[in-house]
Design a protein around this motif. Sequence first.
Motif, short mmCIF file in Angstrom:
data_model
loop_
_atom_site.label_atom_id
_atom_site.label_comp_id
_atom_site.label_asym_id
_atom_site.label_seq_id
_atom_site.Cartn_x
_atom_site.Cartn_y
_atom_site.Cartn_z
N THR A 14 -8.80 -105.96 -42.82
CA THR A 14 -7.48 -106.48 -42.52
C THR A 14 -6.63 -105.48 -41.77
O THR A 14 -5.54 -105.80 -41.34
CB THR A 14 -6.76 -106.88 -43.81
OG1 THR A 14 -6.67 -105.72 -44.65
CG2 THR A 14 -7.53 -107.96 -44.54
N VAL A 15 -7.16 -104.25 -41.65
CA VAL A 15 -6.46 -103.26 -40.86
C VAL A 15 -7.31 -102.92 -39.66
O VAL A 15 -8.49 -103.24 -39.60
CB VAL A 15 -6.20 -101.98 -41.70
CG1 VAL A 15 -5.29 -102.30 -42.86
CG2 VAL A 15 -7.48 -101.36 -42.17
N SER A 212 -2.05 -99.94 -47.83
CA SER A 212 -1.38 -100.69 -46.79
C SER A 212 -2.28 -101.84 -46.37
O SER A 212 -3.47 -101.63 -46.07
CB SER A 212 -1.07 -99.79 -45.59
OG SER A 212 -0.53 -100.54 -44.51
N ASN A 213 -1.72 -103.05 -46.37
CA ASN A 213 -2.50 -104.24 -45.99
C ASN A 213 -3.79 -104.37 -46.78
O ASN A 213 -4.83 -104.74 -46.25
CB ASN A 213 -2.81 -104.22 -44.49
CG ASN A 213 -1.57 -104.34 -43.62
OD1 ASN A 213 -0.64 -105.07 -43.97
ND2 ASN A 213 -1.55 -103.60 -42.53
N GLY A 214 -3.69 -104.04 -48.07
CA GLY A 214 -4.85 -104.21 -48.95
C GLY A 214 -5.93 -103.16 -48.77
O GLY A 214 -7.04 -103.33 -49.28
N ARG A 215 -5.62 -102.05 -48.08
CA ARG A 215 -6.60 -100.99 -47.88
C ARG A 215 -6.02 -99.66 -48.35
O ARG A 215 -4.86 -99.32 -48.06
CB ARG A 215 -7.00 -100.88 -46.42
CG ARG A 215 -7.76 -102.08 -45.88
CD ARG A 215 -9.12 -102.21 -46.55
NE ARG A 215 -9.91 -103.31 -46.02
CZ ARG A 215 -9.92 -104.52 -46.55
NH1 ARG A 215 -9.20 -104.79 -47.62
NH2 ARG A 215 -10.67 -105.48 -46.01
N ARG A 217 -5.57 -95.92 -47.93
CA ARG A 217 -5.63 -94.96 -46.83
C ARG A 217 -5.88 -93.57 -47.42
O ARG A 217 -5.22 -93.17 -48.37
CB ARG A 217 -4.32 -94.99 -46.04
CG ARG A 217 -3.97 -96.38 -45.55
CD ARG A 217 -2.53 -96.51 -45.07
NE ARG A 217 -2.34 -95.93 -43.75
CZ ARG A 217 -1.58 -94.87 -43.51
NH1 ARG A 217 -0.96 -94.27 -44.51
NH2 ARG A 217 -1.45 -94.41 -42.28
N TYR A 254 -10.20 -95.30 -44.43
CA TYR A 254 -9.85 -96.45 -45.26
C TYR A 254 -10.90 -96.73 -46.32
O TYR A 254 -12.09 -96.48 -46.14
CB TYR A 254 -9.68 -97.69 -44.37
CG TYR A 254 -8.59 -97.53 -43.35
CD1 TYR A 254 -7.27 -97.86 -43.66
CD2 TYR A 254 -8.87 -97.02 -42.08
CE1 TYR A 254 -6.26 -97.70 -42.73
CE2 TYR A 254 -7.87 -96.85 -41.16
CZ TYR A 254 -6.56 -97.18 -41.48
OH TYR A 254 -5.56 -97.01 -40.56
N GLU A 260 -8.56 -105.00 -55.64
CA GLU A 260 -8.73 -106.18 -54.80
C GLU A 260 -10.10 -106.82 -55.02
O GLU A 260 -10.22 -108.05 -55.10
CB GLU A 260 -8.56 -105.79 -53.32
CG GLU A 260 -7.19 -105.28 -52.95
CD GLU A 260 -6.13 -106.36 -53.10
OE1 GLU A 260 -6.40 -107.52 -52.72
OE2 GLU A 260 -5.04 -106.05 -53.64
#
Length: 870
Positions: A14-15, A212-215, A217, A254, A260
């Motif tokens: 998603t990133v 961020s955005n389900g990931r 970092r 990532y 999740e």
Amino acid sequence: MRIILSIVLILVGTVAASAQDIVGFPRSDFGNVVLSSKQFAGAELETHIGNYNNEPISNYDPKSVFSRLGGPVGRLDILTNIQIFPCTGFLVSPKYLVTNYHCVPGILEIPKVKAAGVKRIDAVQFVLGYTQEGVSESAKQFTVSPHPVETNKELDYAILEVLGNPSKAFGHLQIASIEPYQNSPLWIIGHPLGEAQRISREQCKSGKPAVSNGRLRHTCDTLPGNSGSPVIDPDSKTVIALHHAGSKRNSINYAVPFSEILKVSPILRELTNEEVARNNARVADLALSNPSGPATTRSAVPDTEWLHPGGDYQQTRYSDLDQIDRSNVGSLRIAWSVSTGVLRGHEGAPLVVDSMMYIVTPFPNNVMALDLKNQGRVVWKYTPRQDPSVIPVMCCDTVNRGLAYADGTIFLHQADTNLVALDARTGKQLWRVANGDPRRGESGTNAPMVVGDKVIVGISGGEFGLRGHVTAYSARDGRRLWRAYSAGPDSDMKFDPRRTTNLGKPVGRDSSLRSWRGDQWKIGGGTAWGWFSYDPELNLIYYGSGNPSTWNPSQRPGDNKWAASIFARDADTGLAKWVYQMTPHDEWSYDGVNEMILADIEIGGGLRKALVHFDKNGVAFTLDRKSGELLVAEKFDPTVNWTTGYEMDPSKRNYGRPYVVSRNSVDKNGEDVNSKNICPTSAGAKNQGPAAYSPKTGVFYVPTNHMCMDFEPFRVSYTSGQPYVGATLSMYPAPNSHGGRGNFIAWDAAQGRIIWSKPEDFAVWSGALVTAGDIVFYGTLDGYFKALDTTDGNQLFSHRVSSGIIGNPITYGANGKQYVAILSGVGGWAGIGLAAGLTNPTDGLGMVGANADLQQHTSLGGQLVVFELP
């Protein structure tokens, strides 16, 4: 020159994930534990980790925290049709490991990988233990099913099943859904191209923001092959994320948080259940009742499958389950049993897949799916509609030797030659294709084998003047992909006169046609009704062809190539790489269809990739499975008298051929002459019941027959669909021996010698099973299921079941216990008198008289029996 494929892999997420390089190495290196840096030309390695990226590595002592945590982390070798690709994986239970989707199966979806010709994943292995260039410290390799049990492309994870319970030696990691905070410390442990399991990114941190955005970092740098590494929280020592994308050239990489993944993964949710985690942490012990003394304990057994008729592609019939061992096997009891509702001979073995067991009966070939969590409750039953007119053309009873499984599909080769695909969950027929024509005498009795996207199957009916063949069908829709015959023109046999070899030399043009008189090859037999083996590294399938037709050798002068032979064929094309004929101009119906067991054996001071075959003719052959070189050829029954032995000097013109004893040559004695006291019989010193091989002991365990015969050939004419035999036989126990008709032996395939032998009253027609518990199992015609000590053949267990045993035992793990299962149901060629109601001693090609007393010891009736410890 080795070509190393370097591919830029774009990860899905998603990133905007950064690129991560991966490298490949040659297929010939599959199976190696230790890799050399030379195999990674152009790739940056971590073989000198102390200087890598100036990261301070505090401690590599085995007692250090991250060394212990790194134990369950290892290298995944993904064997494709072009190269091997490495990824990382880590154990999360005794049964499952986690890696990235883009490793398995996603490697096949990458455009540049596809462009390089990668079409399939042939096999996967998992290497655990300390390794670096040229060094292996207690490293071990384990087979992994290439078909994930659960995947999610968006979250880039895959759960694979690993065989052999590696967590017993290496442990496994616990997963948690801890949310990392900004700049929180992280560890990434494991790297397949460097010092596996001892690499820790100790000073990396989560990014800003952490997620961020389900990931997640993070600042942990990565290298090719780092995919699938666990991201570990140093405080809780649990895995909190799965490495997803990154590059050593980028400061931010990532990972996918397990918070999740756990939202969508039922398997991982179950594993992180509080009770399961607690039990995993302490490795729960189960109490074992012991009336004769204090209670003992045994470790819980993981769920373990039996996916192939021979247990694996190599046909070893070995299991590393060891809960049942010398100390307790005598306490085995029946856990549950199921009647098949069918009479006649029950050959073959069950399959065990995902807590389900699948069995097939003799004609009409009913398939049953049994729930292993509910004592064999029948989940579904497939009952094919077959014309009973096929029964008269089935040579030696209405047997079926088993099923095949792949990708949620069960494959059945019916008596009427129809190859059928069934949905493993429901039993619904997906497709069906005719593999032969019963009106010509063709029938289906052997177990198929699935290799990649192909279902490989042979044909039965050599006693009806057929021309034997092996065929590959598409596993998806049943389309015929290739067919290779045992005799005839090179194009029909898929022989390349210059590239197909026999004992190291090209076979030359028309090698088969030159060995038959006229068009006799068109009705020359050589059917393939036995077992298949497969070497994923070489991409070769192995099998044997049956006797030539007719049984009267005077009617077919010449070597009759390539009946009674071993074939090594490319699984994709069917092209024969090499071939070896064990019984040229077979005069006694010594088919070559018995199993080919693939094992790495030390011979002559070096480790050889060997193929071991116990032929009906009474000689055990050890060959190099890559080249077809003949390494050993020795009698495994001392009464064998049709030959004095094989020529083993490669410089001799008759290298690899037997020296035939003149007085036992049916051809020389002539038609209508009864040649007496020939050993073994046409049933062979060993028939279809497969042997087993233990890599733990390095020994083969072999069910054998111990009988001799009188053989009288006569002239016979060919009529399509009618028997084309031309011989009358009488069989009896080997004279001047122990009086019985069988032995169960242990065999040294490197030296060609019997280690120990256990006499049996009847021929041992069942297959063998050997386990890491140092137990070998088999059954007898009179209905006894037995367990012997692998070291000396001492009998440790015997239980009489309701009917004689000609099936093959298996073992599996379920509900924390090890089980052993066997199909009983007397019949087959050995029990044809009982099965078909025959009484004339020469009926059943002489077998009726050989086992006339069998009816005093057992009776008909099919049953599956499952044994357990108390």
